[in-house]
Scaffold this motif. Sequence first.
Motif, short mmCIF file in Angstrom:
data_model
loop_
_atom_site.label_atom_id
_atom_site.label_comp_id
_atom_site.label_asym_id
_atom_site.label_seq_id
_atom_site.Cartn_x
_atom_site.Cartn_y
_atom_site.Cartn_z
N VAL A 132 0.84 -1.19 0.00
CA VAL A 132 0.00 0.00 0.00
C VAL A 132 0.88 1.25 0.00
CG1 VAL A 132 -1.94 -1.10 1.17
CG2 VAL A 132 -0.13 -0.03 2.53
N ASP A 133 0.27 2.39 -0.34
CA ASP A 133 1.01 3.65 -0.37
C ASP A 133 0.93 4.34 0.99
OD1 ASP A 133 -1.50 4.80 -0.21
OD2 ASP A 133 -1.53 5.44 -2.30
N THR A 186 7.86 2.69 -7.62
CA THR A 186 9.09 3.47 -7.46
C THR A 186 9.00 4.22 -6.13
OG1 THR A 186 10.49 5.16 -8.48
CG2 THR A 186 8.12 5.46 -8.67
N ALA A 187 10.14 4.70 -5.65
CA ALA A 187 10.18 5.37 -4.35
C ALA A 187 9.33 6.64 -4.37
CB ALA A 187 11.61 5.70 -3.97
N TYR A 241 8.17 4.88 1.53
CA TYR A 241 6.94 4.45 0.86
C TYR A 241 7.17 4.43 -0.66
CZ TYR A 241 4.41 4.99 5.25
OH TYR A 241 3.97 4.86 6.55
N SER A 242 6.23 3.81 -1.36
CA SER A 242 6.33 3.72 -2.81
C SER A 242 5.10 4.33 -3.45
CB SER A 242 6.46 2.25 -3.24
OG SER A 242 7.64 1.67 -2.72
N VAL A 243 5.24 4.65 -4.74
CA VAL A 243 4.12 5.08 -5.56
C VAL A 243 4.18 4.30 -6.87
CG1 VAL A 243 3.90 7.38 -4.58
CG2 VAL A 243 5.47 7.00 -6.48
N ALA A 244 3.01 4.06 -7.45
CA ALA A 244 2.95 3.36 -8.74
C ALA A 244 3.03 4.40 -9.85
CB ALA A 244 1.67 2.55 -8.84
N ALA A 245 4.24 4.90 -10.07
CA ALA A 245 4.42 6.01 -11.02
C ALA A 245 5.46 5.72 -12.09
CB ALA A 245 4.83 7.28 -10.27
#
Length: 705
Positions: free
Chosen positions: A501-502, A543-544, A551-555
């Motif tokens: 999760v973010d 990605t960070a 945390y990560s983001v789906a970017a």
Amino acid sequence: MYKPLARRALLGIAVGGLTPVHAQNTTTPTTAASEQTLPAVQVRAGAAPAYTAPDAGGATRSDVPLIETPQSVRVLTGPLLQDIGATRVDDALDYSSGISRQNSFGGLWDNVAIRGLAGNENSGMTLLRNGFAGNRGFTAPRDAANVERIEVLKGPAAALYGSSEPGGTLNVVTKKPQFRAAHSLSARAASHDQYRVAVDSTAPITTDLAYRVNAAYEDNGSFRDEVYSKRGLLAPALTLRLGGNTLINYESEFLRHETLLDRGIVAPNGRIDALPRERFLGEPNDGPVTISNQTHELNVEHYLDESWRTRAGLSYRGSELDGYSTEASALQTDGRILRRQRRYRDYSSRDIAVQAEVLGKFATGSLRHELLTGIEGNSFEQDQRMLRINPTAAAPYAIDIYNPVYGRPQPTPLPNTDNHEEQTGAAWYLQDQLAFGPHWRVLAGVRMEQFDQRLENRRTGVVREQTQYATTPRAGVSWLPAPWLSVYANAGMSFRPNTGVDVNNAAFQPEEGVAYETGVKAERDGLSATLAAFRITKQNVLTADPFNPGYSVAAGEVRSQGVELDIAGQLTRQLRVSASYAFTDAKVTEDTTLAGKPLLNVPRHGGSLLGIYEMPAPFGEGRPLGLGAGITYVGTRSGDALDTFKLPDYTTARLLAYWQATSQLRLALDVNNLFDTEYYSSSYNNLWISPGAGRSLSLTATWKM
């Protein structure tokens, strides 16, 4: 618990009855005037070696010829596996274009990228076994003892198989029982104290029931100091014919693999050649890490008439991983002292899948159709418990990389991870292959899927759940100006769920891929060739998070494009060849820190060439003698995600020979890495680099009865 869509899919399968879904065409019925009959499956042990296959069921779940399939597919056949003396699936992968080796988790499982796209950095890409997901969980390197062939399916497979990488996948097709007796025993001895025995036995039990048993055992040393492995494989199978139109197959596989976990060497200050390839930096006293796998598959195929058949299958896979390891953690500033972690892993998984489908052939006017529709349900669970202790300045648990001394006091690892994961899914898919006269073929398909996931952190009590949906179409067209030549193009989509999760405790969007491919195929006089060009983009790569460290983001977005060439078959009656070449430009196109970086372990250039010349031997009553040579080239690759150092390119050569000494005895000799080239097969970072083996010699004797 299954969500409603999953329940409906499983209920439909139960009501419809079990009828098999396996990717290969095991047998084809013939129709007499009054009844259908299933012929005995013939043993092909005495057939002439061949490096080509007329079809690959994994590509379309049917027996449509490869020349008519608008997709690049390379089939690594049984004769090729025999010629190179393959004992692992990995041994054969150099002979297909576009495959690059990735981090193998210390030698514990297979991990490759196809067209530069490798999947999850821990578990790797999804691989198939007879059309079922074959490596979810913890799967030891696949043994080749019960492998009939390996289908390298290029491009997206999601329209048929769901969650997967858009670069492609491998479908491992296993050996089936035969209705004619054939038995063999082989023994192999190789450099570095490597020994192996294998048995392959098949025969009819009754006129309608046949068995097959494959078994193998290995006790291996290694070119790596202190490293060893042992493994045992047992794979029994049964085939039952009911009447003239129903075929039931049951297969099982039990594999136990023990090895000292080996992360390889380190590159102090980026110097990848600072240490000899033999240097082991773990602790022998840890003992082996053990992986135990068991697989059961039940498949039933029922022919309704000449044009329609139903198929379904049930698959169960269980796996366990257990053991201690010592792994590189950080190099001191002097570039000499390596601090290490000690870990204990206790992992297990269970994977159940059911499939059911209908395949039929019919015509609407001048159009001929081959229609496929099916449903699938799956349930996957895994537990990951790890104990770990990190080094400190007071207790560094270190080793001198230039003068290693083993046997230091070992710290006791402490609880670190205790996770339980559940995944359930259900899907429906539809595909139609249309023939427009003799020159045009069109393939169109779509899969609709629901994916549910539940993650439980047993240490904190936090539970996270998500439900995702995906629709993955594909379409392709082939033009056949002649029966032996086709020009094709295709486009397809893929998806793969992201876990975790973010910062807002929200689930990530799944990775989504789009791929385009065009190419030319030719098949003539026992020789086949495929030239393909492709372009793939994949979005929502984790990605960070630049604003929330940790945390990560789906970017992220990655792109892979290139050209591939595969040639295989008989140049003459005596000479057979396999050749491949790939140019792959794979890089990160959007990311906060990695944009513009090449993808890890993916060479821009790579290729192989193998040739075998077979002739009557000048002794031994003129029985066949085969002489062969091969060469493999792998280009420069990025050594870590940040591209801070490179793995250099390398070329290895091999010589091989075999002699059919009698009608029963075959002797084979293989010299691999003939010139003792020093090379590195893959890496994860500058602390985990896998060196390749030096020159090795193996001798195999096979007795057939």
